[in-house]
Structure formats: C-alpha cells, structure tokens
Design a protein around this motif. Structure first.
Motif, PDB file in Angstrom:
ATOM      1  N   ASN A 198      15.838  79.220 -34.930  1.00 49.73           N
ATOM      2  CA  ASN A 198      16.350  79.687 -36.258  1.00 49.73           C
ATOM      3  C   ASN A 198      17.605  80.625 -36.184  1.00 49.73           C
ATOM      4  O   ASN A 198      17.927  81.442 -37.017  1.00 49.73           O
ATOM      5  N   ARG A 220      21.462  84.960 -36.748  1.00 46.46           N
ATOM      6  CA  ARG A 220      20.401  84.198 -37.580  1.00 46.46           C
ATOM      7  C   ARG A 220      20.961  83.360 -38.782  1.00 46.46           C
ATOM      8  O   ARG A 220      21.772  84.005 -39.411  1.00 46.46           O
ATOM      9  N   TYR A 221      20.136  82.504 -39.121  1.00 47.78           N
ATOM     10  CA  TYR A 221      20.841  81.688 -40.223  1.00 47.78           C
ATOM     11  C   TYR A 221      20.505  82.436 -41.634  1.00 47.78           C
ATOM     12  O   TYR A 221      21.371  82.346 -42.420  1.00 47.78           O
ATOM     13  N   SER A 222      19.578  83.314 -41.667  1.00 43.52           N
ATOM     14  CA  SER A 222      19.101  84.039 -42.819  1.00 43.52           C
ATOM     15  C   SER A 222      20.271  85.067 -42.940  1.00 43.52           C
ATOM     16  O   SER A 222      20.895  85.512 -44.017  1.00 43.52           O
ATOM     17  N   SER A 272      10.224  89.602 -44.762  1.00 45.29           N
ATOM     18  CA  SER A 272      11.441  88.443 -45.075  1.00 45.29           C
ATOM     19  C   SER A 272      12.526  89.240 -45.942  1.00 45.29           C
ATOM     20  O   SER A 272      12.491  90.417 -46.207  1.00 45.29           O
TER      21      SER A 272
END
Length: 135
Positions: free
Chosen positions: A14, A29-31, A81
């Motif tokens: 990720n 991080r992709y988020s 999250s």
C-alpha cells in the motif's frame, strides 16, 4: 482452500516507492495521495478567496498541503482509517455542549466578557474561615 493471514494490514503493497528502476528516498502511502489532493484543492480555494494570485500561489499551496497532509496522515494507521478520523473530527465539532453563563463587566469605556461560575451555597451557623476541632 486459501487462508488469509492476519498480516494483511502490514503489507507493504500500500506504499508507492517510485517508478520502476528508480526509487524515491521516501515511501508515499496511496491514501496520502488522495488526502493530499483534496487538501491541495482546498488550500488553493482558500488562497483564491483571500485574494492571492500569481505563479507563487501554486507552489506555496503545494507546500502547505504537503505539510497538512503529513500531519494528518500521522494520525491514520491500519486501525484508524481516514474516514474514521473525519467522522471523529465532525462529531467533535458538532457535539452538544452545556451553554456557558456569561456576565458583562463594565470597566469605563471598555467592556469584557468573562465566564462566570455560580458560587456554592454557604453553610449557615459558622464563619467561612472557622476550622473544626481547633480553638
């Protein structure tokens, strides 16, 4: 039959490490990319509303968005999250609170607002400075 392990949250897939053959000196991080893009657009919008214009606005907004994204993503992990963080922030802002009692004090030409708490009721029959058990 394939069993999934408990280590799925800790997978390194990720994170973006850079293009093939060339790696970045840091992992992204992709988020964080999605959150950073939203924050960048908001910072640009705020800068425009404040009247900022010119070529210096975009790099400045990018630097501010990167800083805010870095701070925000420190709070995000596999247990909490981004959505949970946003919900907690929204609930913190909109929770009902007890209204404060405010009194106005007049000091000549200026007035100030001071929070006032009511005093506890006084006990009758003895002075407030008297102590029990001592002459």
């Amino acid at each position: 039959m394939r069993l999934l392990s408990d280590d799925l949250p800790y997978e390194i897939d990720n994170r973006y490490l850079g293009p093939p053959g060339r790696s970045l000196p840091f992992a992204i991080r992709y988020s964080a990319v999605a959150v950073g893009l939203v924050i960048f657009v908001v910072v640009l919008w705020v800068a425009r509303r404040m009247g900022a214009s010119g070529l210096a606005v975009v790099p400045l907004a990018l630097a501010v968005a990167a800083g805010i994204t870095t701070i925000a993503m420190r709070l995000v992990n596999h247990d909490r999250s981004v959505v949970a963080l946003l919900i907690a922030f929204h609930r913190e802002l909109h929770t009902p609170r007890r209204p404060r009692t405010v009194a106005r004090a007049d000091f000549g030409s200026a007035t100030s607002r001071m929070p006032v708490r009511p005093l506890p009721p006084r006990r009758k029959g003895r002075a407030p400075h008297a102590r029990r058990g001592r002459p």
